[in-house]
Motif scaffolding. Structure first.
Motif, PDB file in Angstrom:
ATOM      1  N   UNK A 154       0.845  -1.185   0.000  1.00 60.78           N
ATOM      2  CA  UNK A 154       0.000   0.000   0.000  1.00 60.78           C
ATOM      3  C   UNK A 154       0.884   1.240   0.000  1.00 60.78           C
ATOM      4  N   UNK A 155       0.690   2.096  -1.004  1.00 60.90           N
ATOM      5  CA  UNK A 155       1.458   3.332  -1.123  1.00 60.90           C
ATOM      6  C   UNK A 155       0.530   4.538  -0.918  1.00 60.90           C
ATOM      7  N   UNK A 156       0.422   5.041   0.311  1.00 60.68           N
ATOM      8  CA  UNK A 156      -0.419   6.217   0.544  1.00 60.68           C
ATOM      9  C   UNK A 156       0.276   7.485   0.032  1.00 60.68           C
ATOM     10  N   UNK A 157      -0.535   8.470  -0.308  1.00 58.06           N
ATOM     11  CA  UNK A 157      -0.014   9.783  -0.688  1.00 58.06           C
ATOM     12  C   UNK A 157       0.443  10.527   0.568  1.00 58.06           C
ATOM     13  N   UNK A 158       0.740  11.813   0.423  1.00 60.54           N
ATOM     14  CA  UNK A 158       1.151  12.640   1.564  1.00 60.54           C
ATOM     15  C   UNK A 158       0.079  12.568   2.650  1.00 60.54           C
ATOM     16  N   UNK A 159       0.504  12.338   3.878  1.00 59.02           N
ATOM     17  CA  UNK A 159      -0.421  12.200   5.001  1.00 59.02           C
ATOM     18  C   UNK A 159      -0.621  13.534   5.709  1.00 59.02           C
ATOM     19  N   UNK A 160      -1.876  13.877   5.940  1.00 61.18           N
ATOM     20  CA  UNK A 160      -2.222  15.123   6.621  1.00 61.18           C
ATOM     21  C   UNK A 160      -3.162  14.810   7.776  1.00 61.18           C
ATOM     22  N   UNK A 161      -3.334  15.773   8.662  1.00 55.16           N
ATOM     23  CA  UNK A 161      -4.218  15.570   9.816  1.00 55.16           C
ATOM     24  C   UNK A 161      -5.652  15.985   9.542  1.00 55.16           C
ATOM     25  N   UNK A 162      -5.844  16.881   8.565  1.00 56.73           N
ATOM     26  CA  UNK A 162      -7.179  17.400   8.266  1.00 56.73           C
ATOM     27  C   UNK A 162      -7.887  16.513   7.248  1.00 56.73           C
ATOM     28  N   UNK A 163      -9.070  15.990   7.567  1.00 53.45           N
ATOM     29  CA  UNK A 163      -9.814  15.176   6.602  1.00 53.45           C
ATOM     30  C   UNK A 163     -10.056  15.946   5.304  1.00 53.45           C
ATOM     31  N   UNK A 164      -9.920  15.268   4.181  1.00 54.03           N
ATOM     32  CA  UNK A 164     -10.069  15.890   2.879  1.00 54.03           C
ATOM     33  C   UNK A 164     -11.485  15.677   2.335  1.00 54.03           C
ATOM     34  N   UNK A 165     -12.112  16.747   1.808  1.00 49.83           N
ATOM     35  CA  UNK A 165     -13.481  16.619   1.281  1.00 49.83           C
ATOM     36  C   UNK A 165     -13.489  16.030  -0.129  1.00 49.83           C
ATOM     37  N   UNK A 166     -12.807  14.907  -0.301  1.00 54.03           N
ATOM     38  CA  UNK A 166     -12.697  14.263  -1.602  1.00 54.03           C
ATOM     39  C   UNK A 166     -12.833  12.757  -1.443  1.00 54.03           C
ATOM     40  N   UNK A 167     -13.129  12.104  -2.545  1.00 52.56           N
ATOM     41  CA  UNK A 167     -13.147  10.651  -2.523  1.00 52.56           C
ATOM     42  C   UNK A 167     -11.742  10.113  -2.318  1.00 52.56           C
ATOM     43  N   UNK A 168     -11.659   8.985  -1.647  1.00 56.93           N
ATOM     44  CA  UNK A 168     -10.389   8.293  -1.505  1.00 56.93           C
ATOM     45  C   UNK A 168     -10.322   7.228  -2.595  1.00 56.93           C
ATOM     46  N   UNK A 169      -9.260   7.255  -3.384  1.00 60.14           N
ATOM     47  CA  UNK A 169      -9.100   6.329  -4.498  1.00 60.14           C
ATOM     48  C   UNK A 169      -8.076   5.260  -4.155  1.00 60.14           C
ATOM     49  N   UNK A 170      -8.373   4.029  -4.517  1.00 62.08           N
ATOM     50  CA  UNK A 170      -7.442   2.916  -4.369  1.00 62.08           C
ATOM     51  C   UNK A 170      -7.213   2.345  -5.759  1.00 62.08           C
ATOM     52  N   UNK A 171      -5.991   2.499  -6.272  1.00 58.24           N
ATOM     53  CA  UNK A 171      -5.725   2.106  -7.658  1.00 58.24           C
ATOM     54  C   UNK A 171      -4.430   1.306  -7.746  1.00 58.24           C
ATOM     55  N   UNK A 172      -4.472   0.239  -8.521  1.00 55.93           N
ATOM     56  CA  UNK A 172      -3.273  -0.567  -8.705  1.00 55.93           C
ATOM     57  C   UNK A 172      -2.412  -0.038  -9.842  1.00 55.93           C
ATOM     58  N   UNK A 173      -2.957   0.861 -10.654  1.00 57.75           N
ATOM     59  CA  UNK A 173      -2.172   1.475 -11.716  1.00 57.75           C
ATOM     60  C   UNK A 173      -2.539   2.947 -11.832  1.00 57.75           C
ATOM     61  N   UNK A 174      -1.527   3.788 -11.887  1.00 56.32           N
ATOM     62  CA  UNK A 174      -1.748   5.221 -12.023  1.00 56.32           C
ATOM     63  C   UNK A 174      -1.680   5.628 -13.484  1.00 56.32           C
ATOM     64  N   UNK A 175      -2.543   6.556 -13.863  1.00 52.76           N
ATOM     65  CA  UNK A 175      -2.513   7.083 -15.222  1.00 52.76           C
ATOM     66  C   UNK A 175      -1.310   8.012 -15.379  1.00 52.76           C
ATOM     67  N   UNK A 176      -0.796   8.192 -16.583  1.00 46.36           N
ATOM     68  CA  UNK A 176       0.315   9.125 -16.794  1.00 46.36           C
ATOM     69  C   UNK A 176      -0.036  10.515 -16.260  1.00 46.36           C
ATOM     70  N   UNK A 177       0.881  11.078 -15.520  1.00 48.80           N
ATOM     71  CA  UNK A 177       0.736  12.431 -14.954  1.00 48.80           C
ATOM     72  C   UNK A 177      -0.393  12.543 -13.924  1.00 48.80           C
TER      73      UNK A 177
END
Length: 290
Positions: A154-177
């Motif tokens: 599992x590779x999480x993005x930058x971790x912050x303390x404030x909940x983000x008003x966005x969907x959380x995505x779990x992806x096995x492959x990232x799109x270019x850019x």
């Protein structure tokens, strides 16, 4: 049967988030800690041990079905190979005990995920301050992939303390850019516990993040375990709405809102349903909670 998991790195912020999530769902977990007293009042099942001491890990794995490793390190010479060697010891102990399931958290910037974070992270922090840490994370991931366990990285993005008003995505492959937006440790903990209960990414590397433009819709009470296809994720796979892991039948989960992650799901069984995750992969929709 609900798996009984050992948490490696339990005294750190991420480990405590996993313990809290497990407690919210009344799941049995055991914590490995060099200083068990550090978890007084947090969990009752704590065993003394060190990832650099194989025998203590073997002892801690008695009666355990799975391992969740959230082991961390610091950018200093003494920790240069901590993740690699510690994980190798964990894998060795698992093999000795016959434990197969391993969930291991590394981070955005490991392997081919470097370049998918914010510019300040990819250009400044990752190649300088965290250079040695990520060299160790890359070696750690290699140990996991070669472990012959039922692993999930599992590779999480930058971790912050404030909940983000966005969907959380779990992806096995990232799109270019594609850019990985920040999320909280609680978000990661929710995914780990969900994946523990309902494995969907065995033998895969999961990128966990939020994305701009994916604001969280109001909950509609999707039942636990349900999946619903949504628009294409742009990564070669379709996306699904994920719900929280089903509550173990033998126990009743608390309903306190403060116990649930801010982004876990919209499940009628979740202690605090109000957000959703989406998941996509090379082969399409895989997730059933996290």
């Amino acid at each position: 049967m609900t798996p009984h998991a050992l948490i490696i790195g339990a005294t750190g912020p991420m480990g405590r988030a996993v313990l809290a999530r497990a407690d919210a769902l009344s799941l049995r977990v055991r914590a490995l800690a060099r200083r068990p007293g550090a978890l007084a009042g947090v969990t009752d099942d704590v065993v003394a041990g060190d990832v650099m001491d194989v025998e203590t890990i073997v002892a801690a794995l008695d009666g355990i079905d799975a391992v969740i490793s959230v082991l961390g390190s610091r950018p200093r010479a003494s920790d240069a190979h901590l993740l690699e060697n510690g994980t190798r010891n964990v894998v060795h102990a698992m093999r000795e005990r016959g434990v197969r399931r391993l969930l291991c958290v590394t981070g955005m910037g490991a392997g081919d995920s470097w370049g998918h974070g914010p510019l300040w992270y990819d250009a400044l922090v990752r190649p300088t301050i965290l250079r040695s840490v990520y060299a160790d994370k890359n070696r750690q991931e290699a140990v996991v992939r070669e472990s012959r366990t039922s692993w999930t990285l599992v590779r999480p993005a930058v971790l912050v303390n404030t909940p983000q008003p966005r969907l959380v995505l779990a992806k096995s492959r990232l799109a270019p850019r594609e850019r990985m937006g920040p999320l909280t440790r609680t978000d990661v903990a929710c995914f780990l516990v969900s994946e523990l209960l309902e494995p969907a990414y065995v033998g895969q590397t999961v990128h966990l993040f939020t994305r701009a433009g994916t604001t969280t819709p109001a909950s509609r009470g999707i039942r636990a375990g349900a999946r619903r296809r949504s628009r294409s994720s742009g990564s070669g796979g379709s996306a699904s709405i994920l719900s929280a892991p089903a509550t173990p039948r033998s126990r009743t989960a608390p309903r306190a809102r403060s116990s649930c992650c801010s982004t876990s799901c919209s499940s009628s069984r979740c202690p605090s349903p109000h957000r959703r995750c989406t998941s996509s992969s090379r082969t399409g929709a895989l997730g059933r909670g996290r």
